[in-house]
Design an enzyme around this catalytic site. Sequence first.
Site, short mmCIF file in Angstrom:
data_model
loop_
_atom_site.label_atom_id
_atom_site.label_comp_id
_atom_site.label_asym_id
_atom_site.label_seq_id
_atom_site.Cartn_x
_atom_site.Cartn_y
_atom_site.Cartn_z
N GLU A 9 50.50 78.39 44.28
CA GLU A 9 50.92 79.56 45.05
C GLU A 9 50.86 80.87 44.28
OE1 GLU A 9 52.91 76.75 44.83
OE2 GLU A 9 54.33 76.73 46.49
N ASP A 112 54.14 73.96 45.54
CA ASP A 112 55.48 73.47 45.20
C ASP A 112 55.80 72.16 45.92
OD1 ASP A 112 55.85 75.57 43.52
OD2 ASP A 112 57.09 76.74 44.89
N ASP A 114 58.55 71.17 47.53
CA ASP A 114 59.45 71.11 48.68
C ASP A 114 58.63 71.18 49.97
OD1 ASP A 114 58.62 73.72 48.69
OD2 ASP A 114 60.61 74.60 48.44
N GLU A 116 58.28 73.56 52.11
CA GLU A 116 57.52 74.80 52.24
C GLU A 116 56.20 74.69 51.47
OE1 GLU A 116 57.78 78.29 54.43
OE2 GLU A 116 59.33 76.77 54.19
N TYR A 320 61.74 72.46 38.65
CA TYR A 320 61.69 73.13 39.95
C TYR A 320 63.08 73.55 40.40
CZ TYR A 320 60.04 74.26 44.61
OH TYR A 320 59.72 74.93 45.77
N ARG A 322 64.30 74.61 43.43
CA ARG A 322 64.83 74.39 44.78
C ARG A 322 65.08 72.89 44.95
NH1 ARG A 322 60.68 78.23 45.92
NH2 ARG A 322 61.57 80.28 46.36
N HIS A 366 64.10 64.98 43.86
CA HIS A 366 63.73 65.84 42.74
C HIS A 366 64.74 65.64 41.62
CE1 HIS A 366 62.08 68.86 45.95
NE2 HIS A 366 61.41 67.73 45.91
#
Length: 860
Positions: A9, A112, A114, A116, A320, A322, A366
């Site tokens: 990203e 990433d 997650d 999203e 990470y 989140r 995670h």
Amino acid sequence: MQKSLVIVESPAKAKTINKYLGQKYIVKSSIGHIRDLFNSKYKNKKNLKKPIKKIKNTILQSDKKNIFFKTMGINPYQNWKAEYYILPGKEKIISELKNIAKKVDHIYLATDLDREGEAIAWHLKEVIGGDSSKFSRVIFNEITKHAIENAFKNKGQINMHRVQAQQARRFMDRIVGYMISPLLWRKISRGLSAGRVQSVAVRIITERENIIKNFIPEEYWKLNVTLFSKDKEEITMEVTHDSDKKVFLKNKKEVDSVIKKIKTSSCIVENYEKKTLYKVAPAPFITSTLQQYANFYLSFSVKKTMFLAQKLYEEGYITYMRTDSIYLSKHAIKKAREYIKNTYGNDYLPEEPNIYSNHKNSQEAHEAIRPSNVKIKNIDSDELTIDAKKLYILIWNQFIASQMKPVIYESITLTASIDRFKLKKKKKIIIFNGWNKILKEEKNIIFQTSAINIGSILLIDKINCYQFFTKPKPRFNEGSLVRELEKKGIGRPSTYASITSKIQEKGYVKIKQNKFYAEKMGEILTIRLKKSFSNLIDYNFTARMEKTLDKIAENKIIWKNVLDSFFKDFSRQLEKAKKKPEEGGMEPNTIVPTSLNCPICSKKMGIKNATTGVFLSCLGYYPRSKKSCKKTINLIPLSDFDINNINIEKDLSLNKCNICNMIMDTYFINKNLKLHICVNNPSCLGYKVEKGIFQSPDYLSKIIKCEKCHDDMIFKIGPFGKFFTCTNNTCKNTRKILPNGKISDPKLEPIPFPELLCKKSNAWFVLREGVSGIFFAANTFPKSRETRSPFIEELVRFQHLLPEKIHYLSSGPVIDNNGNKTIVCFNKKNQQHYIASKKEGKFTGWSAIFINKKWHIIDK
């Protein structure tokens, strides 16, 4: 040799990954999302289809629905067909990715981990197109060589169930935002919108606001008795019980009665108890706890915390950020234990690793947030700011502390009796600091005291009484709001930052001294939504929906079935809300007439609520009439000021509504007029006008002269706060009111510096003043937008051009201790300029501030 394309990203993440991958890989960044659902604000962009301009009156109702949903980007009546468009500005990026994709052997989607990130990976695959077998999904929890190599060895495919969960959330939020906003604009005020989760957060704050407003303090007293043992050891104990009932002394009369009985009685020791207590190490951070700790210890907003954590992750320093899992890998635990043993010794290392259980609603497998390398305690990099480094230390400390031995306390409780009253003394002292060695750096304390025998008599020395008043629950700050959302099961790690920032941006709440205050429009919106859209802001419904989204991601339920059920219920409530109030529809935001006369046309003024606040508006105003009176009068909430410096009425009946008996909000009109408005306004028409001479800020009725045209400047309130504006319509000069209540100094007139040439154009610089202090800008602005900070050596050279207001800057240090040039900087918090130095474009940590007509050096 064929190469592979790796897509992430962010450019920073691409740069870090590039260090660990060999020449066989081309690493590129999509710079976030590349496409989104159709948005009407993009309708003029070249990459979008032309919208339908006209709708004939004869068009069928079903066609009207299709046209409406076309502007929304999704159509519930066509099996949730979605129209995605390339985001403006991303065309060049996609074109480059497509060209590279044609030339490479394989494409790795390394977004990433997650939902999203999963959705971004899917969008990239859809846009790039081509053979599906050419794409692989790789995920890693940290950007380290070990993690990346392991991810590429275990490549997989896009998890479409997680993508569907993300789409379901996005579709529901789009439905609520697009379909409810026109209703709110028509019924309440222009510019309003509702969010499926944001509206629940506003409700939490407004309900706490109502508790605080309606809270009536109750008086209570505490009694402390100072006694002596036979060894003349002084002990202060609190009177806690009357017989077996807990003491609650309501007034001084009750206090005096107890003191009278205590004075005439003996004090006998009933119990002396020692206990050893263990406080286990705290768990490593998850997203919500990191946000809470950063807010409490570092005063970072949730948005800032996540921005800095993202940078730390992309640079490879932390895992990470989140996550709602407190799981730690065996590798991470091993490294932490080695560090603890080598640094602090075996005394601080548990025999077995500390293992923490995840919350039952934890959605992702995670790891917790931890440093990627425990050997790096302090980051030595110019790529990161001082605040990012502070956040890293917070994360590092929490992780290492989580694997240390418990803190050991010795708890001592002494109980005594006088007459029928019981007294207690509790003391808790650390005898081994354990994990506090990291988090608090407390020293071990050995407790020594003489034992007090049960049955021994203590002699009364003195009795002290203290008056207190009960307090309401505290206001939420960003950290405690996140904790409340998490407690209620509302939102997920990826949404907390957007929730807290959006409700502020929309003007439904404000932050003052790091605390949330509900704005009037936020209160009105909550009441209306609660009545007309009960599910939308119901805590249990919102929490259940989060669990439903989790089930979609786990392939336990079908995502479109969830959307169908949500849309059916929402549409039913929406149609009812559109009706007239007497038919069960949403109540409008009506103007409440008052007895106050308009100073322009002498008609009555009315109380009006808008996104800019509460104000008085002339009832002679008609929107479509050019001749109607447009007079408005600002109303300044009492809560905007330091209540310690304002005379507040002690008579509570003055602030009770005569109609509904609810409390009333107080506003200043000027120094001689206050307006008390029922909290149920506009549903309740109750108000009171109070005349007198009130202690209020000077600017409330002050008129100052415009420094540009010398006409009067008057006080106003706008979307961005309080300010003075010139009454001369052609002047448009403004001066804002600072948080401390003072009127800001006049802005500098642009000062030309024709000798200082721009680098990017043939222009020269002009010294200007903005919200971030003084700066150099090209004289050809906006043709050339080149700007930069002034060097102190330049201000010294041209000090004859500087006005008195900033002349002191030319007396500052031209270089720092290492010979680096210094520049002018600005502290927004205290609205003051200071000097800092840079080396190769990076701040060195050296700075100087001007205090008492003298420069003071701060060298970090």
